[in-house]
Design a protein around this motif. Structure first.
Motif, PDB file in Angstrom:
ATOM      1  N   ILE A 636       0.871  -1.167   0.000  1.00  0.00           N
ATOM      2  CA  ILE A 636       0.000   0.000   0.000  1.00  0.00           C
ATOM      3  C   ILE A 636       0.911   1.220   0.000  1.00  0.00           C
ATOM      4  N   PRO A 637       0.657   2.158  -0.899  1.00  0.00           N
ATOM      5  CA  PRO A 637       1.551   3.317  -0.993  1.00  0.00           C
ATOM      6  C   PRO A 637       1.760   3.973   0.366  1.00  0.00           C
ATOM      7  N   GLU A 638       2.971   4.373   0.547  1.00  0.00           N
ATOM      8  CA  GLU A 638       3.328   4.951   1.842  1.00  0.00           C
ATOM      9  C   GLU A 638       2.498   6.215   2.095  1.00  0.00           C
ATOM     10  N   GLY A 639       2.151   6.431   3.323  1.00  0.00           N
ATOM     11  CA  GLY A 639       1.428   7.663   3.683  1.00  0.00           C
ATOM     12  C   GLY A 639      -0.064   7.571   3.438  1.00  0.00           C
ATOM     13  N   GLN A 640      -0.488   6.498   2.810  1.00  0.00           N
ATOM     14  CA  GLN A 640      -1.929   6.369   2.560  1.00  0.00           C
ATOM     15  C   GLN A 640      -2.585   5.706   3.757  1.00  0.00           C
ATOM     16  N   HIS A 641      -3.549   6.405   4.350  1.00  0.00           N
ATOM     17  CA  HIS A 641      -4.242   5.838   5.504  1.00  0.00           C
ATOM     18  C   HIS A 641      -5.455   5.074   5.000  1.00  0.00           C
ATOM     19  N   VAL A 642      -5.374   3.796   5.173  1.00  0.00           N
ATOM     20  CA  VAL A 642      -6.466   2.963   4.647  1.00  0.00           C
ATOM     21  C   VAL A 642      -7.294   2.406   5.795  1.00  0.00           C
ATOM     22  N   LYS A 643      -8.634   2.509   5.628  1.00  0.00           N
ATOM     23  CA  LYS A 643      -9.533   1.962   6.651  1.00  0.00           C
ATOM     24  C   LYS A 643     -10.443   0.923   6.013  1.00  0.00           C
ATOM     25  N   ILE A 644     -10.443  -0.226   6.615  1.00  0.00           N
ATOM     26  CA  ILE A 644     -11.257  -1.306   6.042  1.00  0.00           C
ATOM     27  C   ILE A 644     -12.273  -1.750   7.078  1.00  0.00           C
ATOM     28  N   LEU A 645     -13.510  -1.947   6.622  1.00  0.00           N
ATOM     29  CA  LEU A 645     -14.545  -2.479   7.520  1.00  0.00           C
ATOM     30  C   LEU A 645     -14.825  -3.922   7.119  1.00  0.00           C
ATOM     31  N   ILE A 646     -14.662  -4.825   8.084  1.00  0.00           N
ATOM     32  CA  ILE A 646     -14.986  -6.231   7.815  1.00  0.00           C
ATOM     33  C   ILE A 646     -16.357  -6.505   8.420  1.00  0.00           C
ATOM     34  N   VAL A 647     -17.290  -6.939   7.578  1.00  0.00           N
ATOM     35  CA  VAL A 647     -18.627  -7.251   8.088  1.00  0.00           C
ATOM     36  C   VAL A 647     -18.756  -8.767   8.030  1.00  0.00           C
ATOM     37  N   GLU A 648     -18.798  -9.405   9.156  1.00  0.00           N
ATOM     38  CA  GLU A 648     -18.725 -10.874   9.199  1.00  0.00           C
ATOM     39  C   GLU A 648     -19.288 -11.341  10.539  1.00  0.00           C
ATOM     40  N   ASP A 649     -20.162 -12.329  10.514  1.00  0.00           N
ATOM     41  CA  ASP A 649     -20.776 -12.741  11.781  1.00  0.00           C
ATOM     42  C   ASP A 649     -19.942 -13.795  12.507  1.00  0.00           C
ATOM     43  N   ASN A 650     -19.150 -14.561  11.757  1.00  0.00           N
ATOM     44  CA  ASN A 650     -18.387 -15.634  12.379  1.00  0.00           C
ATOM     45  C   ASN A 650     -17.110 -15.073  13.027  1.00  0.00           C
ATOM     46  N   THR A 651     -17.014 -15.272  14.344  1.00  0.00           N
ATOM     47  CA  THR A 651     -15.928 -14.635  15.089  1.00  0.00           C
ATOM     48  C   THR A 651     -14.552 -15.083  14.594  1.00  0.00           C
ATOM     49  N   ILE A 652     -14.413 -16.376  14.307  1.00  0.00           N
ATOM     50  CA  ILE A 652     -13.092 -16.856  13.859  1.00  0.00           C
ATOM     51  C   ILE A 652     -12.730 -16.217  12.530  1.00  0.00           C
ATOM     52  N   ASN A 653     -13.716 -16.179  11.655  1.00  0.00           N
ATOM     53  CA  ASN A 653     -13.446 -15.570  10.360  1.00  0.00           C
ATOM     54  C   ASN A 653     -13.125 -14.091  10.491  1.00  0.00           C
ATOM     55  N   GLN A 654     -13.748 -13.445  11.485  1.00  0.00           N
ATOM     56  CA  GLN A 654     -13.432 -12.030  11.734  1.00  0.00           C
ATOM     57  C   GLN A 654     -11.934 -11.895  12.017  1.00  0.00           C
ATOM     58  N   ILE A 655     -11.477 -12.794  12.907  1.00  0.00           N
ATOM     59  CA  ILE A 655     -10.061 -12.725  13.302  1.00  0.00           C
ATOM     60  C   ILE A 655      -9.161 -13.011  12.113  1.00  0.00           C
ATOM     61  N   VAL A 656      -9.508 -14.099  11.347  1.00  0.00           N
ATOM     62  CA  VAL A 656      -8.675 -14.474  10.211  1.00  0.00           C
ATOM     63  C   VAL A 656      -8.527 -13.306   9.256  1.00  0.00           C
ATOM     64  N   ALA A 657      -9.659 -12.694   8.905  1.00  0.00           N
ATOM     65  CA  ALA A 657      -9.609 -11.608   7.930  1.00  0.00           C
ATOM     66  C   ALA A 657      -8.812 -10.427   8.485  1.00  0.00           C
ATOM     67  N   ARG A 658      -9.121 -10.062   9.719  1.00  0.00           N
ATOM     68  CA  ARG A 658      -8.447  -8.904  10.316  1.00  0.00           C
ATOM     69  C   ARG A 658      -6.930  -9.125  10.387  1.00  0.00           C
ATOM     70  N   LYS A 659      -6.555 -10.308  10.907  1.00  0.00           N
ATOM     71  CA  LYS A 659      -5.127 -10.594  11.092  1.00  0.00           C
ATOM     72  C   LYS A 659      -4.412 -10.701   9.756  1.00  0.00           C
ATOM     73  N   THR A 660      -5.065 -11.366   8.776  1.00  0.00           N
ATOM     74  CA  THR A 660      -4.434 -11.529   7.462  1.00  0.00           C
ATOM     75  C   THR A 660      -4.080 -10.156   6.909  1.00  0.00           C
ATOM     76  N   ILE A 661      -5.003  -9.249   7.037  1.00  0.00           N
ATOM     77  CA  ILE A 661      -4.754  -7.906   6.488  1.00  0.00           C
ATOM     78  C   ILE A 661      -3.673  -7.159   7.284  1.00  0.00           C
ATOM     79  N   THR A 662      -3.801  -7.195   8.615  1.00  0.00           N
ATOM     80  CA  THR A 662      -2.857  -6.368   9.387  1.00  0.00           C
ATOM     81  C   THR A 662      -1.440  -6.946   9.381  1.00  0.00           C
TER      82      THR A 662
END
Ligand code: ADP
Length: 912
Positions: A636-662
């Motif tokens: 991701i280009p430097e200096g770009q502040h990116v905000k992502i919203l994950i909409v997901e009901d399954n808690t494990i999947n929430q974690i997987v998606a969040r962690k994969t990205i971060t």
């Protein structure tokens, strides 16, 4: 109609040129008792003919020697003009013989001049009146009865016929009949009849026969001819008789015959049994179909005890009862037994018919067994089709259910791989990841099979670089083959277009399948992938791909079945080959559905060659399938502040998606919403660069949430890229996510790079540096939002009184769970009334919880029980539906319970 009455016919015409003779006749008449007749005197034939036109003459006394005509022609001329007149010829003494001849010509009588007196004249006239009257009456009778008279003199061959005979033939009276003329009127099939009649007359006095004539106007008439012979010296000298027009009678007879034939036809040809029975049920008459229905011969049926024909004697009693009460039955259902014991399901329609001699039942039996069976088959087919649909749905759901946890497993092991691990642990993680990827492959295969059985697969048509695919396969298999010490080579033929159009993913899948089999079933030697062109046109190119190995090979018998799903034929004492036996059947369908063909040659112990041919469209433009980037390139280009919203009901999947990205992009700010509703609340208060949206979620699903964002927000917010994140393979193929208003789709479980690629693809769409990030925490804090419950109703009902609210909350924490448990027990006991009561009670409680899924599911229980009570759904259906629903009510309530407890704790602690 001719009637000789004296008022009308009061004149006598005297045609006599000799004044003396004329005077004498007048005198005689005056003397006689016929004096009242007026005598009109003419001197010439012409004069006489003119005078006759007046009418009203009772007789004509005609001298045949007149100045303008002498002899017979005089009489003939007069009769030609007036055939009906009553003519008495006056002859001279010398031509006495004329008298007889005159009668034959048509005169009534004759008188010899000088040889009669007043009395004789009177008598002759009176006789002639009488004779004339009789003749007229006879003619009248003939006319009325359509009977004509005829006579054929065989000596002179002269044929005489009455006027009616002419009328019957429709023949003009002025052309006299003769034998030949009569023959010309006969129907071609009947011309021989007269001769036959003559023959018979040699034996019999009289003969009669019906035959047809064709009138000159082409109308056909039926006549009856009656002939009698006249014998002289042992020979027939003449034949006379009558001819009668019998057309009307014949036509009536024919109608009757036709009608009878028609009814006999219906009776005999009817597929339905038609019967007449006594009131006691014994057969009196029946058509052939009755015998066929019951399987008995006619004689057997006539003597059979009717009880024997009924499967269930109570049906017979019911039939008799209805016949007695109503005198008829309509479509009365009866099961009859055939002679061979088979049962036929029939409908009987019958009436009571009372005749002079007896009372009978007349009726029809329709065998509906086959129809019912066909109906049953149709129903079975419907059920089969429905269950096929269910199966498909089931497979799709199962795959969804399996892919969701797979996402977690693969994602987590991917994350773990990145951690600092001991050697052992890294090996374990690698194994978990490999196995789960393998398992995912199997799930995908099963899904492909399911879909291909429903012909559901759609093939992409995109441009791609064929050589890229081949190169990648080469790289991949060289390594794998090397590990088994096998050679791997790729041979590409001449002039093959690099860029072609088609489904590159499926092509890749087919090739991977064949090459992996080759590697799997080969222990030593070489594997090769060959590609060459077999045909090329301006638009298309047909390519043949071959994968050959020097492996274990297969027998002819084995080759026949390997393309069937779940077939695995390789057996080895010292080696166990893994696999589901699905691969070949899937790729065969893939090749065939794209219009190609797959083939195989193999020799046991020597090796196998799998080949297939596919035609692709050619393309002149640059390839559109982008080369897959490596993880390191995805920045991701430097200096770009990116905000992502994950909409997901399954808690494990929430974690997987969040962690994969971060893990990949530590600078990216990620937030999570548990359902669409929460997502919208967050979206309202924050700006996001991308939303990753699950589709199936409680409360508000991804589709609804996307719609809401796309319609209820202003630009630029409403165009925020939304990426569907789903385990539903269908969604991707149907391109449904587009309909929902989403921009793209990631299929769970996803490979990290797939997710990154899509995120990067959509980032530029909204690329302003974010300045709201600082508020996020505080916003989140202010809006305490729950994933499931919604306490708005509770707040309203408690009138925002905290004490009241806590009482209500306490009640929610204790009571409903007991009711739900009881409801589940009652469901198990199938005590539907009790279930209905409890569900009704809960209906008033759940709105306080405010969890839509919970309210809806409980309402569904209530609705279904009502439908069942109204007879709209079966007990069977209730028994299958309710246990699952009750389970879901419990599950949803438990989800809610956690949040209710939190709220309660908050309140009580706050209060403390
Ligand atoms: P799987 O490999 O998963 O068992 P496939 O449908 O790909 O399923 O293959 C079916 C069977 O055909 C295999 O189990 C194997 O017995 C046989 N087979 C396939 N390819 C080869 C090959 N190259 N050499 C020998 N046998 C093969």
């Amino acid at each position: 109609m001719f009637e000789m009455n004296q008022e009308t016919f009061n004149k006598i015409l005297l045609v006599e040129d000799n004044p003396g003779d004329a005077r004498l006749v007048e005198l005689y008449l005056e003397e006689s008792d016929l004096f009242q007749f007026n005598i009109v005197h003419c001197l010439t034939l012409k004069d006489a003919i003119d005078t006759l036109a007046e009418g009203g003459f009772a007789a004509v006394l005609l001298d045949i020697s007149l100045p303008d005509s002498t002899g017979f022609p005089t009489l003939e001329k007069l009769l030609t003009s007036y055939p009906e007149e009553n003519v008495i010829v006056l002859t001279g003494f010398s031509d006495k013989t004329y008298g007889l001849k005159a009668i034959k010509t048509g005169a009534q009588d004759y008188l010899v001049k000088g040889d009669f007196d007043s009395e004789m004249l009177s008598k002759t006239l009176k006789y002639s009146f009488e004779r004339n009257r009789i003749i007229k009456r006879l003619e009248e009778v003939q006319r009325i009865t359509h009977i004509g008279h005829w006579e054929l003199d065989l000596r002179t061959v002269k044929l005489e016929a009455s006027d009616e005979a002419y009328r019957i033939f429709g023949a003009p009276a002025d052309v006299a009949f003769n034998y030949e003329l009569i023959l010309s009127y006969l129907h071609p099939d009947d011309v021989k009849v007269p001769q036959e009649l003559f023959k018979i007359l040699h034996e019999k006095k009289e003969v009669s026969k019906d035959l047809r004539i064709i009138r000159r106007d082409d109308s056909q008439r039926y006549i009856n001819v009656l002939a009698r012979r006249v014998m002289q010296d042992g020979k027939i000298v003449s034949v006379s008789g009558v001819v009668q027009d019998i057309t009307e009678r014949k036509q009536a007879e024919e109608e009757i015959v036709k009608g009878k034939e028609r009814y006999e036809n219906i009776f005999n040809r009817s597929k339905d049994a038609i019967f007449i029975t006594k009131v006691t049920g014994e057969f009196l008459d029946f058509n052939p179909a009755t015998g066929v229905l019951f399987g008995y011969t006619d004689d057997e049926l006539k003597s059979i005890n009717p009880d024997k024909l009924y499967k269930d004697i109570t049906q017979r009693r019911a039939f008799e009862k209805e016949m007695l009460e109503k005198n008829s039955v309509r479509d009365f259902n009866v099961d009859f037994i055939q002679k061979n014991g088979a049962i036929r399901n029939c409908l009987v329609t019958s009436n009571v018919v009372v005749t002079a001699e007896s009372t009978e039942y007349h009726g029809i039996i329709r065998d509906i067994t086959d129809r019912m069976q066909a109906e049953q088959l149709r129903k079975d087919k419907e059920i089969a089709e429905r269950s096929a649909k269910l199966k498909e749905q089931f497979l799709a759901n199962v795959s969804h259910e399996m892919r969701t946890p797979m996402n977690a497993i693969i994602g987590m092991s991917h994350l773990l791989q990145k951690e600092d691990l001991s050697e052992d642990h890294r090996n374990y993680v690698n194994l978990i990841k490999q196995s789960s990827e393998h398992l995912l492959g199997i799930i995908n295969d099963i899904l492909d099979i399911a879909k291909s059985q429903f012909d559901e697969i759609e093939f992409e048509e995109v441009e791609f670089n064929l050589m890229d695919i081949i190169k990648k396969l080469d790289n991949m298999w060289k390594v794998q083959a090397n590990q088994k010490q096998l050679g791997f080579e790729v041979k590409v033929g001449q002039n093959i277009p690099k860029i072609i159009v088609g489904d590159h993913l499926r092509l890749n899948q087919i090739l991977i399948n064949l090459t992996s089999n080759a590697v799997k079933f080969t222990e030593k030697g070489n594997i090769s992938l060959t590609l060459y062109k077999t045909n090329e046109t301006d638009e298309d190119v047909t390519l043949r791909f071959e994968v050959s190995d020097t492996g274990i090979g297969m027998t002819e018998d084995q080759l026949e079945i390997i393309f069937e799903p779940f077939t695995r034929v390789a057996k080895s004492k010292d080696k166990l080959y893994e696999g589901t036996g699905l691969g070949l059947s899937i790729i065969k369908r893939f090749v065939e559905l794209q219009g190609g063909k797959i083939d195989v040659k193999s020799v046991v112990g020597k090796g196998s060659v799998f080949g297939f041919e596919l035609t692709f469209k050619k393309s002149a433009t640059v390839p559109v399938v982008a080369a897959t980037k490596v993880l390191e390139d995805m920045v991701i280009p430097e200096g770009q502040h990116v905000k992502i919203l994950i909409v997901e009901d399954n808690t494990i999947n929430q974690i997987v998606a969040r962690k994969t990205i971060t893990k990949q992009w530590p600078s990216v700010h990620v937030e999570v919403a548990g359902d669409g509703k929460i997502a919208i609340t967050k979206f309202n208060e924050n700006d996001y660069d991308i939303i990753l949206m699950d589709i199936q979620m409680p409360v508000m699903n991804g589709e609804e949430a996307t719609k809401y964002i796309r319609t209820q927000f202003d630009e630029p917010k409403r165009s925020t890229p939304i990426i569907a994140m789903t385990a539903h393979v269908h969604v991707k193929e149907d391109q449904k996510f587009m309909e929902y208003g989403m921009d793209d789709c990631v299929l769970k479980p996803f490979k990290p790079e797939e997710l990154f690629e899509i995120v990067l693809k959509h980032l530029p769409k909204k690329n302003q540096p974010s300045n709201t990030s600082n508020n996020i925490m505080s916003n989140e804090f202010k809006n305490k939002s729950y994933q499931f419950i919604d306490l708005e109703y509770l707040e309203t009902m408690s009138d925002h009184d905290d004490h009241m609210k806590s009482v209500l909350l306490e009640m929610l924490l204790k009571d409903p769970i007991k009711d739900i448990k009881r409801m589940k027990e009652d469901v198990a006991k199938k005590d539907w009334d009790a279930v209905s009561d409890l569900s009704h009670k809960l209906k008033t409680t759940f709105p306080y919880v405010g969890y839509t899924a919970l309210i809806d599911t409980n309402k569904a229980i209530n609705d279904n029980l009502k439908k069942w009570k109204d007879g709209n759904i079966t007990t069977n259906e209730i028994e299958t539906l309710l246990p699952d629903m009750a389970d879901r009510v419990e599950m949803f309530f438990r989800q809610a319970l956690v949040e209710l407890q939190a709220e309660f704790k908050d309140m009580t602690q706050g209060a403390a």
